[in-house]
Motif scaffolding. Structure first.
Motif, PDB file in Angstrom:
ATOM      1  N   LEU A 246      -5.765  -5.370 -17.748  1.00  0.00           N
ATOM      2  CA  LEU A 246      -5.597  -6.456 -16.727  1.00  0.00           C
ATOM      3  C   LEU A 246      -6.099  -5.860 -15.272  1.00  0.00           C
ATOM      4  O   LEU A 246      -5.842  -4.834 -15.022  1.00  0.00           O
ATOM      5  CB  LEU A 246      -4.062  -6.602 -16.559  1.00  0.00           C
ATOM      6  N   ARG A 247      -6.352  -7.134 -14.467  1.00  0.00           N
ATOM      7  CA  ARG A 247      -6.644  -6.733 -13.130  1.00  0.00           C
ATOM      8  C   ARG A 247      -5.936  -7.739 -12.140  1.00  0.00           C
ATOM      9  O   ARG A 247      -4.954  -7.496 -11.576  1.00  0.00           O
ATOM     10  CB  ARG A 247      -8.295  -7.122 -12.712  1.00  0.00           C
ATOM     11  N   ALA A 248      -6.315  -9.030 -12.048  1.00  0.00           N
ATOM     12  CA  ALA A 248      -5.695 -10.094 -11.425  1.00  0.00           C
ATOM     13  C   ALA A 248      -3.962 -10.175 -11.693  1.00  0.00           C
ATOM     14  O   ALA A 248      -3.264 -10.128 -10.986  1.00  0.00           O
ATOM     15  CB  ALA A 248      -6.287 -11.078 -11.069  1.00  0.00           C
ATOM     16  N   ASP A 249      -3.755 -10.188 -12.827  1.00  0.00           N
ATOM     17  CA  ASP A 249      -2.488 -10.599 -13.689  1.00  0.00           C
ATOM     18  C   ASP A 249      -1.525  -9.228 -13.491  1.00  0.00           C
ATOM     19  O   ASP A 249      -0.432  -9.388 -14.126  1.00  0.00           O
ATOM     20  CB  ASP A 249      -2.597 -10.846 -14.827  1.00  0.00           C
ATOM     21  N   ALA A 781     -11.091 -11.366  -0.080  1.00  0.00           N
ATOM     22  CA  ALA A 781      -9.869 -12.177  -0.835  1.00  0.00           C
ATOM     23  C   ALA A 781     -10.113 -11.761  -2.402  1.00  0.00           C
ATOM     24  O   ALA A 781      -9.258 -11.906  -3.100  1.00  0.00           O
ATOM     25  CB  ALA A 781      -9.739 -13.583  -0.205  1.00  0.00           C
ATOM     26  N   ARG A 782     -11.411 -12.181  -2.778  1.00  0.00           N
ATOM     27  CA  ARG A 782     -11.672 -12.168  -4.050  1.00  0.00           C
ATOM     28  C   ARG A 782     -11.099 -10.863  -4.524  1.00  0.00           C
ATOM     29  O   ARG A 782     -10.950 -10.581  -5.884  1.00  0.00           O
ATOM     30  CB  ARG A 782     -13.051 -12.632  -4.615  1.00  0.00           C
ATOM     31  N   ARG A 783     -11.711  -9.875  -3.895  1.00  0.00           N
ATOM     32  CA  ARG A 783     -11.442  -8.582  -4.747  1.00  0.00           C
ATOM     33  C   ARG A 783      -9.974  -8.037  -4.607  1.00  0.00           C
ATOM     34  O   ARG A 783      -9.466  -7.333  -5.438  1.00  0.00           O
ATOM     35  CB  ARG A 783     -12.137  -7.441  -3.688  1.00  0.00           C
ATOM     36  N   VAL A 784      -9.295  -8.685  -3.711  1.00  0.00           N
ATOM     37  CA  VAL A 784      -7.775  -8.718  -3.767  1.00  0.00           C
ATOM     38  C   VAL A 784      -7.011  -9.417  -5.098  1.00  0.00           C
ATOM     39  O   VAL A 784      -6.271  -8.594  -5.700  1.00  0.00           O
ATOM     40  CB  VAL A 784      -7.103  -9.227  -2.615  1.00  0.00           C
ATOM     41  N   ASN A 790      -7.330  -1.440  -1.309  1.00  0.00           N
ATOM     42  CA  ASN A 790      -8.223  -1.403   0.351  1.00  0.00           C
ATOM     43  C   ASN A 790      -9.376  -0.598   0.284  1.00  0.00           C
ATOM     44  O   ASN A 790     -10.599  -0.940   0.662  1.00  0.00           O
ATOM     45  CB  ASN A 790      -7.415  -1.345   1.335  1.00  0.00           C
ATOM     46  N   ALA A 791      -8.954   0.530  -0.267  1.00  0.00           N
ATOM     47  CA  ALA A 791     -10.201   1.678  -0.298  1.00  0.00           C
ATOM     48  C   ALA A 791     -11.188   1.506  -1.220  1.00  0.00           C
ATOM     49  O   ALA A 791     -12.414   1.434  -0.887  1.00  0.00           O
ATOM     50  CB  ALA A 791      -9.548   2.768  -0.636  1.00  0.00           C
ATOM     51  N   GLN A 792     -10.809   0.603  -2.477  1.00  0.00           N
ATOM     52  CA  GLN A 792     -11.828   0.241  -3.354  1.00  0.00           C
ATOM     53  C   GLN A 792     -12.610  -0.956  -2.764  1.00  0.00           C
ATOM     54  O   GLN A 792     -14.037  -0.882  -3.104  1.00  0.00           O
ATOM     55  CB  GLN A 792     -11.205  -0.171  -4.573  1.00  0.00           C
ATOM     56  N   ILE A 793     -12.050  -1.882  -2.087  1.00  0.00           N
ATOM     57  CA  ILE A 793     -12.638  -3.204  -1.415  1.00  0.00           C
ATOM     58  C   ILE A 793     -13.929  -2.658  -0.461  1.00  0.00           C
ATOM     59  O   ILE A 793     -14.932  -2.706  -0.356  1.00  0.00           O
ATOM     60  CB  ILE A 793     -11.637  -3.759  -0.883  1.00  0.00           C
ATOM     61  N   ALA A 794     -13.233  -1.525   0.483  1.00  0.00           N
ATOM     62  CA  ALA A 794     -14.084  -0.874   1.372  1.00  0.00           C
ATOM     63  C   ALA A 794     -15.503  -0.191   0.606  1.00  0.00           C
ATOM     64  O   ALA A 794     -16.720  -0.637   1.244  1.00  0.00           O
ATOM     65  CB  ALA A 794     -13.574  -0.009   1.935  1.00  0.00           C
ATOM     66  N   ALA A 824      -4.120 -13.446  -3.769  1.00  0.00           N
ATOM     67  CA  ALA A 824      -4.414 -13.670  -4.988  1.00  0.00           C
ATOM     68  C   ALA A 824      -4.142 -15.190  -5.597  1.00  0.00           C
ATOM     69  O   ALA A 824      -5.236 -15.852  -6.332  1.00  0.00           O
ATOM     70  CB  ALA A 824      -3.817 -12.446  -6.002  1.00  0.00           C
ATOM     71  N   LEU A 825      -3.111 -15.583  -5.591  1.00  0.00           N
ATOM     72  CA  LEU A 825      -2.755 -17.094  -6.140  1.00  0.00           C
ATOM     73  C   LEU A 825      -3.567 -18.097  -5.523  1.00  0.00           C
ATOM     74  O   LEU A 825      -4.340 -19.038  -6.122  1.00  0.00           O
ATOM     75  CB  LEU A 825      -1.358 -17.493  -5.840  1.00  0.00           C
ATOM     76  N   TRP A 826      -4.035 -17.809  -4.053  1.00  0.00           N
ATOM     77  CA  TRP A 826      -4.842 -18.750  -3.244  1.00  0.00           C
ATOM     78  C   TRP A 826      -6.220 -18.849  -3.854  1.00  0.00           C
ATOM     79  O   TRP A 826      -6.845 -19.887  -4.195  1.00  0.00           O
ATOM     80  CB  TRP A 826      -4.725 -18.566  -1.834  1.00  0.00           C
ATOM     81  N   VAL A 827      -6.583 -17.530  -4.309  1.00  0.00           N
ATOM     82  CA  VAL A 827      -8.009 -17.441  -4.755  1.00  0.00           C
ATOM     83  C   VAL A 827      -8.267 -18.158  -5.865  1.00  0.00           C
ATOM     84  O   VAL A 827      -9.150 -18.793  -6.319  1.00  0.00           O
ATOM     85  CB  VAL A 827      -8.423 -15.940  -4.891  1.00  0.00           C
TER      86      VAL A 827
END
Length: 839
Positions: A246-249, A781-784, A790-794, A824-827
């Motif tokens: 799982l990722r987003a969920d 936002a999509r990566r959230v 945050n480190a992975q997004i950076a 995440a829900l907004w995305v």
């Protein structure tokens, strides 16, 4: 002689196998009781002789009685007794295939009493696939939720199967021939229409499942079959879905399970910590659910550090709907125990590679096992098919191991006393890369070495920590190697810590201490601390002069050369460079001389002596090319840090000399390279901006310069003057409004997008992504929503963690939300399917 005896025994065993087949055929073709009894008696005699031959063959090849017993799946004492007595292989604890010792366990889909979370896309895909295939296998690693997903699928599609939906749990089955009895009548033809049969947990009895499935598909055309397993059946006509973690969920699953077990639990208050927990647990539903079950006694913040000892923590005394005690360790051991000895040894040793691996790195840590490369390749393939390792989707040819599986492998190594020796194999292998680099190879050879190092950077980072922990003498070498490569991606704080640790390490030799000071001086310059740069470069030179080592002296002098240039003494830096090149020529060190010439050329550019700079860079390129394989395309020969630096210096020189055609070729070559050197890429993009102004592509130029400014990096004064002049020309040409719009576009673009734009020379796409967020904010936002920290997004967007924090603050303000979960829900509602070029 031994080979001749082995051949004789093999032929003898083959004879008995053929004889048994003939006896079985004879028994099947007769209905007379006496003849059938005689056939069975003959079968016993043949089997007994065959057993003796098999045992003799095994003993001849060095197998122990225990190993033979494991191969034949029979107690060693029983095997020894039957061998001595001449009996066949038939023990009292087993039943022959025509007399099953267990009734069918197939029945209705087992009930679950908690909420099913996520997997809507997978459910939709599986439903669609069931309409197009009769055999569908859901495979994936331990704890990924295959059983739960299959049960939910079965319940949702039940109305489409008038013949019924049946569930056969195969976890209790121990022999392949018991699968038929476990399935029972569940797969028999139905007069009422299409039916669905789910065979759950097939991995340990694959052969039996394949046999049953083949017969059912032949006899029951209206039957659809779904299997869950850690490996595919690889049967004809099988459709396979690989179930990913799982990722987003993942955060939502944690919050749901925690709320179910601990009423009043507020996931939103802990969203960031929960996301980190889920990331540490690889997004595996089993591990996440076990962790969420601890919320009656722990908070997420207290749980996170305890994951270092996850196997003791992640245990649930409750029993699941299929009657199995849930424990992360037990679940992994289920797969591990089904490997052969070589598979278990390789799996355990791969656990020391947190950054993933290919066949080369796998061979390095399995050295000593005596495995030929073809055998190792086959074992890696087998582990991947059994979902114990997974293919790295981002890096073709590489595998990775989920963190929980890796922790289990390290536990196995530790218990066997093999952890430290395997770690040393990794350290020694990585040190070999530094030994290759000190020869200053050029062209495609250097490209190959650097690509290998970049692929292993995460393993190199891990090796540095291991070397520091165990006091291994490779620590300074590996730390300097890692620092050199991280400096190219602007991880300057980590670079400083690595080099400071080297200097404080008593094991560091004088040459390595001098080299560490040299790289620290370069890092100081990048961070703008010129006083520290001068101090460290002078210390490096003083230490190097005490050594009888031309290479260490050359590197130290190069550091002095650069720090002088950085502090404004460009002529002094050029003089040091000239003396150094002369020294290296006398010592016949052409490769190192070419490297220094490139550095000298840059100082000449900064000093405004473009003719001398072009002469120096031309000679540097000539030396570089003389040591490269000309059969390799130019992109391959120069696709490394040294080659990129050469062409970048050439690009800047040609740009300032207004040789636009040559400059454009160099810029395009630099930007086409997949080399992680952000500062060089940004400088090349700025060259493209200056060239765009000369071509009157003013909006393009302003977009590019605004983008590089937004990303940020130290820029030398002479280059700043040229950029400001080009920007001013473009702004006056198109006016304030158009200039502002072009700059705004560039400020929201990633490095990858700026690179594409500079190469294409076109107008950047300006489609409205959303009415709320900028391009960069939407990317964050999509990566959230994907569950990244945050480190992975950076790391993925080539920006700093602090910039990610800033973007998240803006996102929360604009969306009027407070937590990552709400982002995440907004995305999911608004931005999930929005096209985002270059991201």
């Amino acid at each position: 002689m031994v080979e001749h005896e082995d051949d004789s025994l093999i032929k003898q065993v083959e004879f008995y196998r053929r004889r048994l087949a003939a006896v079985a055929e004879s028994a099947g073709n007769t209905t007379e009781t006496a003849a059938m009894a005689a056939a069975f008696a003959e079968a016993q005699r043949v089997a007994a002789r065959g057993l003796r031959s098999a045992v003799e063959l095994g003993l001849e090849r060095g197998l122990s009685w225990r190993q033979l017993a494991e191969l034949l799946d029979i107690p060693a004492s029983t095997l020894h007794r039957q061998y001595r007595s001449g009996a066949a292989i038939l023990t009292a604890r087993e039943s022959p295939p025509d007399r099953p010792d267990a009734p069918s366990t197939a029945g209705r889909v087992p009930p679950w009493f908690d909420t099913f979370v996520g997997r809507e896309r997978e459910l939709a895909d599986l439903t669609d696939l069931l309409g197009r295939t009769r055999l569908l296998s859901v495979i994936g690693p331990v704890g990924v939720g295959k059983t739960r997903l299959a049960a939910e699928l079965a319940r949702r599609v039940e109305p489409a199967y008038p013949g019924g939906v049946r569930w056969a749990p195969l976890a209790p089955v121990t022999k392949p021939w018991q699968v038929a009895s476990a399935v029972g009548t569940a797969g028999e033809p139905s007069a009422t229409g299409a039916a669905l049969l789910v065979l759950d947990n097939c991995e340990h009895v694959i052969d039996g499942v394949i046999d049953v499935v083949s017969k059912l598909r032949a006899s029951t055309p209206q039957l659809h079959i779904v299997t869950t397993s850690r490996e595919a059946l690889r049967a004809q006509g099988e459709t396979v879905m690989v179930l990913e973690p799982l990722r987003a969920d993942a955060v939502r699953l944690f919050g749901t399970r925690a709320s179910e077990s601990t009423p009043g639990f507020e996931a939103g208050a802990w969203a960031g910590v929960i996301a980190e927990i889920c990331d540490r647990l690889d997004g595996l539903p089993l591990a996440i659910e076990l962790a969420a079950g601890q919320m009656d006694v722990l908070t997420p913040e207290l749980l996170l550090p305890k994951l270092a000892d996850r196997f003791e923590l992640l245990v649930d005394a409750q029993r699941g709907p299929v009657g199995r005690r849930r424990s992360l360790r037990d679940a992994i051991r289920w797969s591990y125990d089904r490997l052969d000895e070589a598979g278990r040894e390789v799996f355990a040793r791969l656990s020391v590679l947190p950054g993933g691996f290919d066949e080369q790195s796998a061979a390095a840590v399995t050295a000593g096992l005596g495995l030929p490369r073809a055998r190792l390749s086959a074992l890696l393939t087998g582990l991947a098919r059994k979902s114990l390792i997974v293919l790295d989707a981002q890096r073709p040819g590489r595998f990775r191991m989920l963190e929980s599986l890796r922790a289990f492998g390290q536990e196995v190594l530790l218990d066997a006393g093999e952890l430290a020796p395997t770690q040393v194999l990794l350290l020694d292998w990585l040190v070999g890369f530094e030994q290759q680099l000190v020869k200053y190879p050029g062209g495609d050879e250097l490209t190959t070495i650097e690509q290998r190092i970049v692929a292993e950077l995460d393993n190199l980072r891990h090796a540095v920590n291991v070397a520091a922990t165990i006091g291994h003498p490779a620590h300074p070498i590996l730390s300097i190697l890692l620092a050199r490569f991280l400096a190219n991606t602007s991880d300057l704080a980590e670079v400083e810590k690595l080099l400071t640790d080297v200097l404080s390490n008593p094991l560091t030799s004088p040459p390595h201490r001098s080299n560490a000071l040299t790289w620290l001086a370069k890092n100081d310059t990048r961070q703008g601390d010129l006083d520290a740069a001068v101090r460290h470069s002078n210390e490096a030179l003083a230490l190097a002069r005490e050594l009888d080592d031309v290479e260490t002296l050359a590197i130290a002098l190069t550091s002095v050369m650069f720090t002088r240039g950085s502090t404004g003494d460009l002529r002094g830096g050029v003089r040091v460079g000239g003396e150094l090149v002369a020294l290296l020529r006398r010592e016949d060190r052409a490769g190192l001389a070419g490297w220094v010439l490139n550095k000298q050329a840059w100082l000449l550019v900064a000093d405004g002596d473009l003719a001398a700079a072009r002469e120096a860079i031309a000679e540097s390129i000539r030396i570089y090319e003389s040591r490269a394989d000309q059969a390799v395309p130019i992109a391959g020969r120069f696709a490394n840090h040294a080659g990129m630096s050469l062409l970048h210096t050439a690009a800047v020189t040609a740009t300032l000399q207004r040789d636009d055609a040559a400059a454009a070729e160099y810029v395009t070559a630099v930007l086409a390279m997949a080399v992680p050197d952000r500062d060089t890429v940004l400088s090349a993009i700025e060259c493209a901006a200056i060239l765009a102004v000369r071509q009157q592509k003013y909006a393009l130029a302003l977009t590019l310069t605004a983008g590089t400014t937004a990303v940020g990096r130290p820029v030398q004064e002479f280059w700043t003057r040229h950029l400001e002049a080009a920007t001013s020309t473009a702004q006056h040409a198109i006016g304030p409004a158009a200039a502002g719009a072009a700059a705004a576009r560039g400020s929201s673009m990633t490095v990858a997008q700026l690179t594409d734009l500079a190469v294409s020379g076109g107008t950047p796409a300006d489609e409205p992504l959303t009415d709320v967020l900028t391009r960069r904010e939407l990317a964050v936002a999509r990566r959230v929503a994907d569950g990244l920290t945050n480190a992975q997004i950076a790391k993925e967007l080539s920006i700093s963690p602090r910039t990610v924090d800033s973007h998240l603050m803006n996102i929360r303000t604009k969306l009027e939300v407070r937590t990552r979960v709400e982002v995440a829900l907004w995305v999911d509602r608004n931005g999930k399917h929005t096209r985002l070029p270059g991201v």
